[in-house]
Write a protein that holds these residues in place. Sequence first.
Motif, PDB file in Angstrom:
ATOM      1  N   THR A   1       0.903  -1.125  -0.025  1.00 48.50           N
ATOM      2  CA  THR A   1      -0.044   0.089   0.099  1.00 48.50           C
ATOM      3  C   THR A   1       0.785   1.357  -0.094  1.00 48.50           C
ATOM      4  O   THR A   1       0.482   2.216   0.345  1.00 48.50           O
ATOM      5  CB  THR A   1      -0.894  -0.007   1.119  1.00 48.50           C
ATOM      6  OG1 THR A   1      -0.079  -0.030   2.279  1.00 48.50           O
ATOM      7  CG2 THR A   1      -1.860  -1.005   1.196  1.00 48.50           C
TER       8      THR A   1
ATOM      9  N   LYS B   1       0.158   4.882   2.602  1.00 45.41           N
ATOM     10  CA  LYS B   1      -0.259   6.022   1.612  1.00 45.41           C
ATOM     11  C   LYS B   1      -1.228   5.671   0.682  1.00 45.41           C
ATOM     12  O   LYS B   1      -0.804   6.207  -0.611  1.00 45.41           O
ATOM     13  CB  LYS B   1       0.987   6.804   1.309  1.00 45.41           C
ATOM     14  CG  LYS B   1       1.794   7.364   2.581  1.00 45.41           C
ATOM     15  CD  LYS B   1       2.948   7.911   2.154  1.00 45.41           C
ATOM     16  CE  LYS B   1       4.044   8.383   3.175  1.00 45.41           C
ATOM     17  NZ  LYS B   1       5.312   8.025   3.055  1.00 45.41           N
ATOM     18  N   GLU B   2      -2.467   5.379   0.863  1.00 48.16           N
ATOM     19  CA  GLU B   2      -3.545   5.269  -0.081  1.00 48.16           C
ATOM     20  C   GLU B   2      -4.094   6.400  -0.399  1.00 48.16           C
ATOM     21  O   GLU B   2      -4.679   6.985   0.509  1.00 48.16           O
ATOM     22  CB  GLU B   2      -4.465   4.049   0.637  1.00 48.16           C
ATOM     23  CG  GLU B   2      -3.869   2.580   0.425  1.00 48.16           C
ATOM     24  CD  GLU B   2      -3.872   2.063  -1.045  1.00 48.16           C
ATOM     25  OE1 GLU B   2      -4.768   2.703  -1.772  1.00 48.16           O
ATOM     26  OE2 GLU B   2      -3.110   1.000  -1.274  1.00 48.16           O
ATOM     27  N   SER B   3      -4.527   6.649  -1.900  1.00 49.20           N
ATOM     28  CA  SER B   3      -5.266   7.878  -2.053  1.00 49.20           C
ATOM     29  C   SER B   3      -6.728   7.605  -2.197  1.00 49.20           C
ATOM     30  O   SER B   3      -7.398   8.557  -2.213  1.00 49.20           O
ATOM     31  CB  SER B   3      -4.562   8.299  -3.492  1.00 49.20           C
ATOM     32  OG  SER B   3      -4.749   7.492  -4.253  1.00 49.20           O
TER      33      SER B   3
ATOM     34  N   ALA C   1      -8.214   3.181   2.372  1.00 47.24           N
ATOM     35  CA  ALA C   1      -7.800   3.933   3.595  1.00 47.24           C
ATOM     36  C   ALA C   1      -8.477   3.445   4.768  1.00 47.24           C
ATOM     37  O   ALA C   1      -8.308   3.262   5.797  1.00 47.24           O
ATOM     38  CB  ALA C   1      -7.637   5.616   3.482  1.00 47.24           C
ATOM     39  N   ARG C   2      -9.745   3.626   4.610  1.00 47.88           N
ATOM     40  CA  ARG C   2     -10.824   3.348   5.722  1.00 47.88           C
ATOM     41  C   ARG C   2     -10.653   1.697   5.916  1.00 47.88           C
ATOM     42  O   ARG C   2     -10.514   1.387   7.189  1.00 47.88           O
ATOM     43  CB  ARG C   2     -12.198   3.412   5.062  1.00 47.88           C
ATOM     44  CG  ARG C   2     -13.317   3.161   6.358  1.00 47.88           C
ATOM     45  CD  ARG C   2     -14.635   3.450   5.990  1.00 47.88           C
ATOM     46  NE  ARG C   2     -14.716   2.768   4.540  1.00 47.88           N
ATOM     47  CZ  ARG C   2     -15.680   2.146   3.919  1.00 47.88           C
ATOM     48  NH1 ARG C   2     -16.890   2.095   4.748  1.00 47.88           N
ATOM     49  NH2 ARG C   2     -15.687   1.540   2.873  1.00 47.88           N
TER      50      ARG C   2
END
Length: 138
Positions: free
Chosen positions: A100, A104-106, A111-112
């Motif tokens: 990931t 740092k997932e956009s 992200a949740r």
Amino acid sequence: KVKAVTLLRSSEPTKNATPVGLDSEAQLPSLEDSIEYISAIGIPQWSDDVDDGGILAGLKSSNWKQRMGAINKLTFYYDSGDEHAFSTIPSIFVCVRDCTKGFKESNFNVARSLLEFFSAILGAHTTIKKSPETFVSN
């Protein structure tokens, strides 16, 4: 067959040990060692193809829905209280971190899912009344 797991707590690392219960991110296992260790544990769907809901393949996918699905399956695994779940945390941490882009997932949905994953890991620590390793809490 599952490798024997050795806790690293002394100042001198044990050669060829699978690290568990680590005190710093610098001591985490490599991605390759992590994948090998988790594969040996036998997490359901770990090694399946991405089209069959494979967790590792989903983590490595560029498709956000497949990454999110893989993370959700890991969250379920930790919430289920599997007997091997606690010993896999350092290795799972490395796999998820490296797949990931360092968490740092956009994509908001992924992200949740990462936050829910961390909640499950912290829940595993709470269940056995052990403080999280510093790489989880930093």
